[in-house]
Design a protein around this motif. Structure first.
Motif, PDB file in Angstrom:
ATOM      1  N   ASP A 365       0.825  -1.196   0.000  1.00 17.15           N
ATOM      2  CA  ASP A 365       0.000   0.000   0.000  1.00 17.15           C
ATOM      3  C   ASP A 365       0.868   1.258   0.000  1.00 17.15           C
ATOM      4  N   ASP A 366       0.412   2.266  -0.747  1.00 17.62           N
ATOM      5  CA  ASP A 366       1.211   3.483  -0.900  1.00 17.62           C
ATOM      6  C   ASP A 366       1.172   4.388   0.325  1.00 17.62           C
ATOM      7  N   ASP A 367       0.009   4.491   0.972  1.00 13.72           N
ATOM      8  CA  ASP A 367      -0.091   5.469   2.058  1.00 13.72           C
ATOM      9  C   ASP A 367       0.015   4.864   3.450  1.00 13.72           C
ATOM     10  N   GLY A 368      -0.007   3.536   3.524  1.00 14.45           N
ATOM     11  CA  GLY A 368       0.183   2.890   4.822  1.00 14.45           C
ATOM     12  C   GLY A 368      -1.038   2.874   5.702  1.00 14.45           C
ATOM     13  N   HIS A 369      -2.200   3.383   5.229  1.00 13.93           N
ATOM     14  CA  HIS A 369      -3.417   3.381   6.038  1.00 13.93           C
ATOM     15  C   HIS A 369      -4.207   2.108   5.766  1.00 13.93           C
ATOM     16  N   ALA A 370      -4.305   1.265   6.765  1.00 14.06           N
ATOM     17  CA  ALA A 370      -4.961  -0.026   6.587  1.00 14.06           C
ATOM     18  C   ALA A 370      -6.462   0.098   6.768  1.00 14.06           C
ATOM     19  N   PRO A 371      -7.247  -0.626   5.978  1.00 13.72           N
ATOM     20  CA  PRO A 371      -8.698  -0.630   6.171  1.00 13.72           C
ATOM     21  C   PRO A 371      -9.080  -1.404   7.433  1.00 13.72           C
ATOM     22  N   SER A 372     -10.327  -1.287   7.810  1.00 10.95           N
ATOM     23  CA  SER A 372     -10.775  -1.893   9.068  1.00 10.95           C
ATOM     24  C   SER A 372     -10.729  -3.413   9.039  1.00 10.95           C
ATOM     25  N   ASP A 373     -10.824  -4.012   7.850  1.00  9.20           N
ATOM     26  CA  ASP A 373     -10.817  -5.475   7.775  1.00  9.20           C
ATOM     27  C   ASP A 373      -9.412  -6.070   7.662  1.00  9.20           C
ATOM     28  N   ALA A 374      -8.392  -5.230   7.659  1.00 16.32           N
ATOM     29  CA  ALA A 374      -7.010  -5.720   7.583  1.00 16.32           C
ATOM     30  C   ALA A 374      -6.587  -6.263   8.945  1.00 16.32           C
ATOM     31  N   ALA A 375      -5.754  -7.297   8.929  1.00 15.90           N
ATOM     32  CA  ALA A 375      -5.288  -7.943  10.166  1.00 15.90           C
ATOM     33  C   ALA A 375      -3.912  -7.419  10.549  1.00 15.90           C
ATOM     34  N   LEU A 376      -3.760  -7.064  11.812  1.00 16.88           N
ATOM     35  CA  LEU A 376      -2.485  -6.567  12.324  1.00 16.88           C
ATOM     36  C   LEU A 376      -1.533  -7.724  12.578  1.00 16.88           C
ATOM     37  N   VAL A 377      -0.272  -7.541  12.246  1.00 12.08           N
ATOM     38  CA  VAL A 377       0.762  -8.547  12.496  1.00 12.08           C
ATOM     39  C   VAL A 377       1.342  -8.277  13.881  1.00 12.08           C
ATOM     40  N   ASP A 378       0.867  -8.996  14.874  1.00  8.72           N
ATOM     41  CA  ASP A 378       1.219  -8.713  16.275  1.00  8.72           C
ATOM     42  C   ASP A 378       2.715  -8.818  16.591  1.00  8.72           C
ATOM     43  N   PRO A 379       3.433  -9.860  16.102  1.00  7.61           N
ATOM     44  CA  PRO A 379       4.862  -9.961  16.458  1.00  7.61           C
ATOM     45  C   PRO A 379       5.676  -8.726  16.055  1.00  7.61           C
ATOM     46  N   LEU A 380       5.304  -8.098  14.959  1.00 10.59           N
ATOM     47  CA  LEU A 380       6.030  -6.907  14.529  1.00 10.59           C
ATOM     48  C   LEU A 380       5.658  -5.712  15.392  1.00 10.59           C
ATOM     49  N   LYS A 381       4.396  -5.640  15.807  1.00 12.38           N
ATOM     50  CA  LYS A 381       3.945  -4.535  16.657  1.00 12.38           C
ATOM     51  C   LYS A 381       4.714  -4.513  17.970  1.00 12.38           C
ATOM     52  N   GLU A 382       5.027  -5.706  18.474  1.00 10.05           N
ATOM     53  CA  GLU A 382       5.777  -5.797  19.729  1.00 10.05           C
ATOM     54  C   GLU A 382       7.153  -5.166  19.605  1.00 10.05           C
ATOM     55  N   ASP A 383       7.674  -5.096  18.392  1.00 11.37           N
ATOM     56  CA  ASP A 383       8.977  -4.470  18.159  1.00 11.37           C
ATOM     57  C   ASP A 383       8.841  -3.008  17.725  1.00 11.37           C
ATOM     58  N   GLY A 384       7.638  -2.454  17.832  1.00 13.57           N
ATOM     59  CA  GLY A 384       7.428  -1.060  17.484  1.00 13.57           C
ATOM     60  C   GLY A 384       7.275  -0.802  16.000  1.00 13.57           C
ATOM     61  N   ARG A 385       6.948  -1.882  15.231  1.00 11.42           N
ATOM     62  CA  ARG A 385       6.739  -1.717  13.793  1.00 11.42           C
ATOM     63  C   ARG A 385       5.314  -2.130  13.458  1.00 11.42           C
ATOM     64  N   LEU A 386       4.785  -1.567  12.394  1.00 10.15           N
ATOM     65  CA  LEU A 386       3.378  -1.784  12.069  1.00 10.15           C
ATOM     66  C   LEU A 386       3.214  -2.404  10.694  1.00 10.15           C
ATOM     67  N   ALA A 387       2.429  -3.469  10.652  1.00 10.30           N
ATOM     68  CA  ALA A 387       2.124  -4.142   9.395  1.00 10.30           C
ATOM     69  C   ALA A 387       0.731  -4.744   9.497  1.00 10.30           C
ATOM     70  N   TRP A 388      -0.062  -4.557   8.440  1.00 10.33           N
ATOM     71  CA  TRP A 388      -1.381  -5.159   8.348  1.00 10.33           C
ATOM     72  C   TRP A 388      -1.459  -5.939   7.041  1.00 10.33           C
ATOM     73  N   VAL A 389      -2.350  -6.917   7.014  1.00  4.91           N
ATOM     74  CA  VAL A 389      -2.548  -7.722   5.811  1.00  4.91           C
ATOM     75  C   VAL A 389      -4.043  -7.752   5.476  1.00  4.91           C
ATOM     76  N   SER A 390      -4.348  -7.561   4.212  1.00  5.67           N
ATOM     77  CA  SER A 390      -5.718  -7.666   3.742  1.00  5.67           C
ATOM     78  C   SER A 390      -5.748  -8.583   2.530  1.00  5.67           C
ATOM     79  N   VAL A 391      -6.733  -9.476   2.463  1.00  6.42           N
ATOM     80  CA  VAL A 391      -6.855 -10.388   1.318  1.00  6.42           C
ATOM     81  C   VAL A 391      -8.254 -10.250   0.706  1.00  6.42           C
ATOM     82  N   ARG A 392      -8.359 -10.542  -0.558  1.00  8.69           N
ATOM     83  CA  ARG A 392      -9.640 -10.461  -1.270  1.00  8.69           C
ATOM     84  C   ARG A 392      -9.614 -11.459  -2.422  1.00  8.69           C
ATOM     85  N   LYS A 393     -10.812 -11.798  -2.909  1.00 12.01           N
ATOM     86  CA  LYS A 393     -10.919 -12.707  -4.032  1.00 12.01           C
ATOM     87  C   LYS A 393     -10.539 -11.970  -5.319  1.00 12.01           C
TER      88      LYS A 393
END
Length: 436
Positions: A365-393
């Protein structure tokens, strides 16, 4: 008590023997075998550098081990052995001693006849022999499943090495794709652990390491990802030869890990390993072709981040599968919403990440703003970094050759049912991959 006559026991040769009544203590007899047997036979005599191990059940601490120690200390001033390995006794799943009256005896020959000798050997190796050793039909079934997983992994490796000649096609590790280097690093680390475990006779650790390697790093990840390269790229392409080179080295190492435990299976594998080899895997030592790669702190961090994100994506895809929104993961597309640091880490690989996630498309994603249905990657958050994943058909058509859903399916009129990548792989020089 009726005593048997010598002729009843010895037959016509009875008169050649003289019965004696001078009996030594049974533990003294066995306790001096280091002198009466080993020292008297040149082919059994201890040579410089030899290590002598005494192996018996735990009841021998006060028996053979002790009498051997006493007699050897008296005669030579040292123990007759360098190592002593003791084991418990076989019990059933409830911890009861096996006996015919209880009907809980499992005959080894029956296991060999029904499940095979290597399943029996694998069961022995996988148990903690320092305690009582439990066995039951259910335990043996679980061991059989583990054996099948290991065997199927080696079958896959062998099957995809068909036509591979290491003398011609083997690539150096640093010329292999990034994922192949990672796979070899995992095998290298397993080998280090396996060799150390053999040295300390920790057989359960060996079985667990090999089984986990086949299940996790190989079955659930590497082999699944590399199918696309192996099945869709030209036979002699760099991407395919890279995967085969890694698989060859992993197989060469793995067959040696298995040889002391699953001996019959290892010999069977050995007959089909490409290249020139000795007559038997039993004549071999540990494979030297594996090398540490992708092992720096930065590289380990990269793979840990990537695997953490992939795990979250896989869970989302599983939900879609359970809801019958998709069948295979290739019916889906994924988007990663990453903070600036992570985006910079992954953007070099962006074009090929879809192969690692086994989706038909993957974008950052270009702007880094995740939609509400995206899942947060918890292990990275614990290290102070942010990543979300969204999937679609995916809305695209399916390529009948690689099964990816791509917008360029039918772009070539000569091949209306395959994607542009497959056209290059079929008609052209083949796609150029560097990472996955």
């Amino acid at each position: 008590m009726v005593r048997a006559r010598p002729a009843e026991l010895l037959g016509d040769e009875a008169d050649r023997y003289q019965k004696v009544t001078d009996i030594l203590d049974v533990w003294f007899d066995s306790g001096v075998t280091h002198f009466c047997v080993l020292d008297q036979r040149p082919n059994l005599a201890r040579k410089p550098g030899d290590k002598v191990m005494y192996l018996e059940g735990s009841d021998q601490h006060r028996g053979w081990f002790q009498s051997s120690l006493l007699t050897s200390t008296a005669m030579r001033g040292r123990a007759p052995y360098d190592e002593v390995l003791t084991h418990g006794f076989t019990v059933d799943a409830q911890g009861r001693k096996m006996s015919k009256s209880l009907g809980n005896v499992i005959a080894p020959q029956k296991v060999v006849d029904t499940l095979g000798a290597d399943v029996l050997r694998l069961w022995v190796a996988s148990t903690d022999y320092r305690n009582e050793i439990a066995v039951s039909d259910e335990i043996l079934r679980r061991v059989s499943d583990a054996y099948r997983r290991i065997r199927n992994t080696t079958r896959f490796l062998l099957g995809n090495l068909d036509g591979f000649d290491p003398a011609k096609h083997l690539l150096p590790v640093d010329k292999c794709l990034l994922l192949d280097q990672w796979a070899e690093q995992q095998a290298y680390e397993v080998q280090q652990a396996v060799v150390a475990a053999y040295a300390r006779h920790d057989f359960p650790e060996i079985v667990q390491r090999v089984q986990n390697f086949c299940t996790n790093e190989m079955g659930a990840l590497y082999l699944d990802i590399t199918k696309d390269r192996l099945y869709t790229m030209p036979t002699d392409s760099h991407g395919r030869r890279s995967a085969q080179s890694a698989m060859y080295r992993i197989l060469e190492a793995m067959v040696r890990w298995l040889a002391p435990i699953a001996s019959f299976t290892a010999e069977e594998i050995w007959r089909y390993v490409p290249g020139k080899h000795s007559e038997s895997v039993m004549f071999e030592t540990w494979y030297k072709g594996l090398a540490a790669t992708q092992a720096s702190p930065q590289q380990r961090r990269f793979w840990a981040d990537l695997l953490a994100i992939r795990e979250v994506a896989s869970k989302q895809l599983e939900v879609m599968r359970a809801n019958r929104e998709i069948g295979a993961s290739l019916e889906a597309e994924a988007t990663l919403y990453l903070d600036a640091k992570l985006r910079h880490e992954f953007e070099t690989y962006a074009d090929e990440l879809r192969f690692f996630f086994i989706t038909s498309a993957l974008s950052l994603d270009d702007d880094g703003h995740a939609p509400s249905d995206a899942a947060l990657v918890d292990p990275l958050k614990e290290d102070g970094r942010l990543a979300w994943v969204s999937v679609r058909k995916s809305d695209n058509a399916k390529c009948i050759r690689c099964w990816h859903y791509r917008p360029d399916v039918g772009v070539d009129p000569a091949h209306p049912e395959i994607c542009g990548r497959c056209v290059i792989n079929v008609e052209g020089p083949g796609e150029d991959r560097r990472w996955f």
